[in-house]
Design an enzyme around this catalytic site. Structure first.
Site, PDB file in Angstrom:
ATOM      1  N   CYS A 225       0.819  -1.221   0.000  1.00 33.23           N
ATOM      2  CA  CYS A 225       0.000   0.000   0.000  1.00 33.23           C
ATOM      3  C   CYS A 225       0.854   1.275   0.000  1.00 33.23           C
ATOM      4  O   CYS A 225       1.844   1.347   0.730  1.00 33.23           O
ATOM      5  CB  CYS A 225      -0.897  -0.017   1.230  1.00 33.23           C
ATOM      6  N   GLY A 227       0.972   1.321  -3.363  1.00 33.44           N
ATOM      7  CA  GLY A 227       1.272   0.655  -4.623  1.00 33.44           C
ATOM      8  C   GLY A 227       2.443   1.218  -5.409  1.00 33.44           C
ATOM      9  O   GLY A 227       2.567   0.933  -6.603  1.00 33.44           O
ATOM     10  N   GLY A 228       3.298   1.999  -4.778  1.00 32.47           N
ATOM     11  CA  GLY A 228       4.428   2.578  -5.502  1.00 32.47           C
ATOM     12  C   GLY A 228       5.356   1.537  -6.100  1.00 32.47           C
ATOM     13  O   GLY A 228       5.797   1.676  -7.244  1.00 32.47           O
ATOM     14  N   ASP A 244      -1.096  -6.243   1.679  1.00 34.71           N
ATOM     15  CA  ASP A 244      -1.151  -5.139   2.646  1.00 34.71           C
ATOM     16  C   ASP A 244      -2.588  -4.990   3.122  1.00 34.71           C
ATOM     17  O   ASP A 244      -3.523  -5.146   2.333  1.00 34.71           O
ATOM     18  CB  ASP A 244      -0.684  -3.835   1.997  1.00 34.71           C
ATOM     19  N   ASP A 264      -1.116  -9.863   6.565  1.00 36.92           N
ATOM     20  CA  ASP A 264       0.147  -9.485   7.192  1.00 36.92           C
ATOM     21  C   ASP A 264       1.289  -9.976   6.306  1.00 36.92           C
ATOM     22  O   ASP A 264       1.363 -11.160   5.965  1.00 36.92           O
ATOM     23  CB  ASP A 264       0.227 -10.137   8.578  1.00 36.92           C
ATOM     24  N   ASP A 282       9.093  -3.318   1.001  1.00 36.46           N
ATOM     25  CA  ASP A 282       9.509  -2.023   1.545  1.00 36.46           C
ATOM     26  C   ASP A 282       8.801  -1.774   2.870  1.00 36.46           C
ATOM     27  O   ASP A 282       8.356  -0.668   3.157  1.00 36.46           O
ATOM     28  CB  ASP A 282       9.190  -0.907   0.525  1.00 36.46           C
ATOM     29  N   LYS A 311      15.666  -0.897   6.785  1.00 34.62           N
ATOM     30  CA  LYS A 311      15.598   0.405   7.446  1.00 34.62           C
ATOM     31  C   LYS A 311      16.683   0.480   8.525  1.00 34.62           C
ATOM     32  O   LYS A 311      16.872  -0.479   9.287  1.00 34.62           O
ATOM     33  CB  LYS A 311      14.228   0.623   8.079  1.00 34.62           C
TER      34      LYS A 311
END
Length: 362
Positions: A225, A227-228, A244, A264, A282, A311
């Site tokens: 989400c 959707g990039g 998502d 999940d 991501d 991250k």
């Protein structure tokens, strides 16, 4: 010239310094890194003559994570006369020409660090580029073929101070300031799409992209989400399972190339009897948890190739990256699965790096 200038993201100077120290030591080269916090560059000085050139020849640039560009530089030129900055720069290249044939040089880049303060020097760089290039050509230099031989760099850190140097076109970032210029597609659901586009350009040779990403393939996007990242896969023809609990962009549903799975990302498993070619991820989570998740997908044979982000909000970021890589390598090697791992802190990354793993037996 026994120094390296290493471009990096502002705030990641210590990581770039740790990386060059480790990589240089593997080649038997030792030195010390000069770090200025938030400067977006590091100067690494080798102890022995000729070792800086050795590093830019022998360190595979595509294996460096935090370093955007790798160039050999002179001592810092300081107190440049604002009425004639070019003559001292030309004198440095005259000395360099005695051991490096500048006739084979193909390009000249006048650059700054990637900070708001340094970008104010960009006007000066543009002003000096044409006259300096002409002076170099008058010397009989800059006759090389594009993308071959040597690229000349002048790295300004102030209006009256710069480093003069070079990189090798077959072992450097092929972009000005080490930054690819990408245009945000208006139809993409979020700007994060540029991260995956840059990753694909970085990790997959152009001549292989159509073979490795096409309409006959299926992908999974964990944490999709809005959707990039899904957009980049759909654009290349893949059918994508977008995982998502959040809502996906309507424009992606309209393509008929996605199935939204409100689950999940850590619990999702691919549909049975469906070969998944690509996994992208991501999700905002602890890097070691993401490494565990990716290892599970690869060891179980659920995907063939993956791009994902780690991250890095913690202090010891370089060590955390190595911990994640050790886990991934151990799991894949124990399963006797041949693979190739690449990683880079991309321009469109922030407090993170992007990792690519391709299984070599599929």
């Amino acid at each position: 010239m026994n120094k390296l200038a290493l471009y990096c993201r502002s705030g990641f100077e210590k990581e770039a310094a740790a990386e060059i120290n480790a990589k240089a030591a593997e080649l038997g080269v030792f030195g010390f890194a000069r770090v200025i916090d938030n400067s977006a560059y590091v100067i690494f000085e080798c102890y022995q003559p000729g070792e800086a050139d050795q590093l830019v020849r022998q360190l595979p640039f595509n294996e460096l994570i935090f370093i955007r560009q790798l160039i050999v530089v002179s001592d810092l030129l300081q107190n440049l006369d604002p009425t004639d900055r070019i003559s001292p720069i030309l004198a440095q290249y005259q000395v360099l020409h005695q051991r490096l044939n500048l006739q084979k040089a193909s390009e000249l880049w006048l650059e700054t660090a990637d900070t708001n303060e340094a970008k104010e020097l960009s006007t000066l760089c543009r002003k000096l580029t044409v006259p300096l290039r002409q002076r170099l050509k008058n010397q009989g230099w800059l006759k090389g073929l594009p993308h071959q031989g040597v690229v000349l760099h002048v790295f300004f850190i102030a209006s009256n101070a710069c480093y003069v140097g070079y990189s090798y076109a077959d072992n450097h970032a092929p972009y000005f300031m080490g930054i690819p210029r990408l245009k945000f597609p208006a139809e993409a659901p979020s700007r994060s799409t540029l991260k995956l586009e840059e990753a694909i350009l970085t990790f997959i040779p152009r001549q292989e992209e159509a073979k490795r990403l096409n309409e006959n393939m299926r992908g999974v996007d964990l944490g999709a989400c809005p959707g990039g990242w899904t957009y980049q896969l759909v654009k290349r023809g893949l059918f994508v399972y977008a995982v998502d609990h959040g809502k996906m962009a309507d424009s992606l549903h309209e393509t008929g190339r996605i199935e939204h799975c409100p689950e999940d990302g850590f619990k999702f498993q691919p549909p049975k009897r469906q070969q998944i070619d690509w996994l992208v991820c991501d999700m905002v989570e602890q890097p070691i948890r993401i490494a565990e998740l990716i290892a599970k997908w690869l060891v179980n044979g659920w995907c063939r190739e993956t791009i994902f982000n780690l991250k890095l909000p913690m202090k010891k970021r370089y060590l955390e990256v190595q911990r994640c890589f050790d886990l991934l390598r151990d799991r894949l090697q124990n399963a006797e699965i041949p693979f190739r791992l690449q990683a880079k802190q991309l321009y469109h990354d922030r407090e993170e790096i992007t990792v690519h793993i391709r299984l070599l037996n599929s």
